[in-house]
Design an enzyme around this catalytic site. Structure first.
Site, PDB file in Angstrom:
ATOM      1  N   ARG A  86       8.124 -20.919  28.081  1.00 21.99           N
ATOM      2  CA  ARG A  86       6.779 -20.826  28.621  1.00 21.99           C
ATOM      3  C   ARG A  86       6.781 -21.181  30.097  1.00 21.99           C
ATOM      4  NH1 ARG A  86       1.595 -22.425  25.778  1.00 21.99           N
ATOM      5  NH2 ARG A  86       0.028 -21.967  27.340  1.00 21.99           N
ATOM      6  N   ARG A  96       2.398 -15.490  25.411  1.00 22.32           N
ATOM      7  CA  ARG A  96       3.298 -16.613  25.598  1.00 22.32           C
ATOM      8  C   ARG A  96       4.268 -16.712  24.428  1.00 22.32           C
ATOM      9  NH1 ARG A  96      -1.463 -19.695  24.459  1.00 22.32           N
ATOM     10  NH2 ARG A  96      -2.419 -18.384  25.981  1.00 22.32           N
ATOM     11  N   ASP A  99       2.989 -21.492  21.923  1.00 25.26           N
ATOM     12  CA  ASP A  99       1.840 -22.335  22.241  1.00 25.26           C
ATOM     13  C   ASP A  99       1.760 -23.403  21.155  1.00 25.26           C
ATOM     14  OD1 ASP A  99      -0.559 -23.073  23.604  1.00 25.26           O
ATOM     15  OD2 ASP A  99      -1.743 -22.032  22.090  1.00 25.26           O
ATOM     16  N   ASP A 101      -0.593 -26.582  20.011  1.00 23.58           N
ATOM     17  CA  ASP A 101      -1.835 -27.329  20.210  1.00 23.58           C
ATOM     18  C   ASP A 101      -1.869 -28.516  19.263  1.00 23.58           C
ATOM     19  OD1 ASP A 101      -2.830 -25.710  22.209  1.00 23.58           O
ATOM     20  OD2 ASP A 101      -3.963 -24.431  20.843  1.00 23.58           O
TER      21      ASP A 101
HETATM   22  P1  AMP Z   1      -3.156 -23.898  26.401  1.00 21.85           P
HETATM   23  O1  AMP Z   1      -3.109 -22.802  27.401  1.00 21.85           O
HETATM   24  O2  AMP Z   1      -4.063 -23.663  25.238  1.00 21.85           O
HETATM   25  O3  AMP Z   1      -1.783 -24.337  25.931  1.00 21.85           O
HETATM   26  O4  AMP Z   1      -3.807 -25.151  27.153  1.00 21.85           O
HETATM   27  C1  AMP Z   1      -3.065 -26.240  27.518  1.00 21.85           C
HETATM   28  C2  AMP Z   1      -3.925 -27.234  28.285  1.00 21.85           C
HETATM   29  O5  AMP Z   1      -4.909 -27.809  27.432  1.00 21.85           O
HETATM   30  C3  AMP Z   1      -3.078 -28.345  28.843  1.00 21.85           C
HETATM   31  O6  AMP Z   1      -3.436 -28.544  30.176  1.00 21.85           O
HETATM   32  C4  AMP Z   1      -3.446 -29.546  27.994  1.00 21.85           C
HETATM   33  O7  AMP Z   1      -3.371 -30.727  28.743  1.00 21.85           O
HETATM   34  C5  AMP Z   1      -4.862 -29.234  27.541  1.00 21.85           C
HETATM   35  N1  AMP Z   1      -5.234 -29.832  26.255  1.00 21.85           N
HETATM   36  C6  AMP Z   1      -6.364 -30.543  26.015  1.00 21.85           C
HETATM   37  N2  AMP Z   1      -6.434 -30.941  24.743  1.00 21.85           N
HETATM   38  C7  AMP Z   1      -5.329 -30.469  24.117  1.00 21.85           C
HETATM   39  C8  AMP Z   1      -4.844 -30.565  22.774  1.00 21.85           C
HETATM   40  N3  AMP Z   1      -5.527 -31.226  21.799  1.00 21.85           N
HETATM   41  N4  AMP Z   1      -3.677 -29.931  22.472  1.00 21.85           N
HETATM   42  C9  AMP Z   1      -3.005 -29.242  23.436  1.00 21.85           C
HETATM   43  N5  AMP Z   1      -3.395 -29.126  24.722  1.00 21.85           N
HETATM   44  C10 AMP Z   1      -4.563 -29.742  25.077  1.00 21.85           C
END
Ligand code: AMP
Length: 165
Positions: A86, A96, A99, A101
Site C-alpha cells: 500500500r 488498494r 486495507d 480497519d
Molecule cells: P483508510 O483509507 O480507510 O485505510 O483510512 C485510514 C485512515 O483512517 C488513517 O489515517 C487512520 O488513522 C484513520 N482511522 C481512524 N479510525 C480508524 C480505525 N478504527 N481503523 C483504521 N483506520 C482508522
C-alpha cells in the site's frame, strides 16, 4: 473474559484472495489465541472511483497481547498495509492491495482523526457486517443499540456478490 479486537480486511488490487489469506496469517502473530476468521466474500465497491475492481473482504477476531493498545495495534495494521504494497493515497478510496480497519477493540472508544473506535462506518457497511456476522453475530458495537446480525438485517444495500470459500 479477554477483550477481542475485530479487524476488517479488504483488497481490490492484485491477487486479492491470496493477499487476504496471507494477511490473516500475519494477523495471527498479533493474537494470543487462534484467530477467529470469517470466510472470504467478493463484494462490489462502495464509494470508490468509477471502474474500481471488486473487493475481497473478510473479518477476523484476535485476542490482543498483553500491553497492546488500540493505538499500538492500529500502528501494526498500518505497517502490514505498507508491507503488502500500500502506498500513500492519491485518490479517495482508490484500489488498494490491502486495507485493514480496526472495527472494535473490546469496549474501548476513541474519537480522533487517527483512530475512531468503534470504526465510524462499520455499522453501515454490508462488506464489514456480513463477514463480522459470521464470527461475532451477537457483538454489540459501543454506541450501537443493535447486534451485528440485527444491523445487517436493517441494511438495504446489497454489495456482497458471493462467498469465495
Ligand atoms: P483508510 O483509507 O480507510 O485505510 O483510512 C485510514 C485512515 O483512517 C488513517 O489515517 C487512520 O488513522 C484513520 N482511522 C481512524 N479510525 C480508524 C480505525 N478504527 N481503523 C483504521 N483506520 C482508522
Amino acid at each position: 473474559v479477554q477483550a477481542i479486537a475485530y479487524i476488517a480486511l479488504g483488497s481490490n488490487l492484485g491477487d486479492s484472495r491470496r493477499t487476504v489469506l496471507r494477511a490473516m496469517e500475519r494477523l495471527q502473530e498479533l493474537s494470543g489465541q487462534p484467530l477467529v476468521k470469517s470466510s472470504l466474500l467478493e463484494t462490489t465497491p462502495v464509494d470508490c472511483p468509477p471502474g474500481s475492481p471488486n473487493f475481497v473482504n473478510a473479518a477476523v477476531g484476535l485476542v490482543p497481547r498483553a500491553g497492546e493498545t488500540p493505538e499500538s495495534l492500529l500502528a501494526k495494521l498500518q505497517q502490514l498495509e505498507r508491507e503488502f504494497g500500500r502506498t500513500a493515497k492519491k485518490i479517495l478510496n482508490e484500489a488498494r492491495p490491502l486495507d485493514l480497519d480496526l472495527i472494535a477493540f473490546g469496549n474501548e472508544t476513541r474519537a480522533t482523526p487517527e483512530l475512531t473506535l468503534p470504526h465510524l462506518r462499520a455499522h453501515l457497511r454490508r462488506f464489514v457486517l456480513e463477514p463480522l456476522a459470521e464470527i461475532a453475530p451477537n457483538l454489540v458495537l459501543a454506541g450501537q443499540g443493535s447486534s451485528v446480525v440485527e444491523l445487517l438485517r436493517q441494511l438495504t444495500s446489497g454489495e456482497v456478490v458471493r462467498r469465495l470459500q
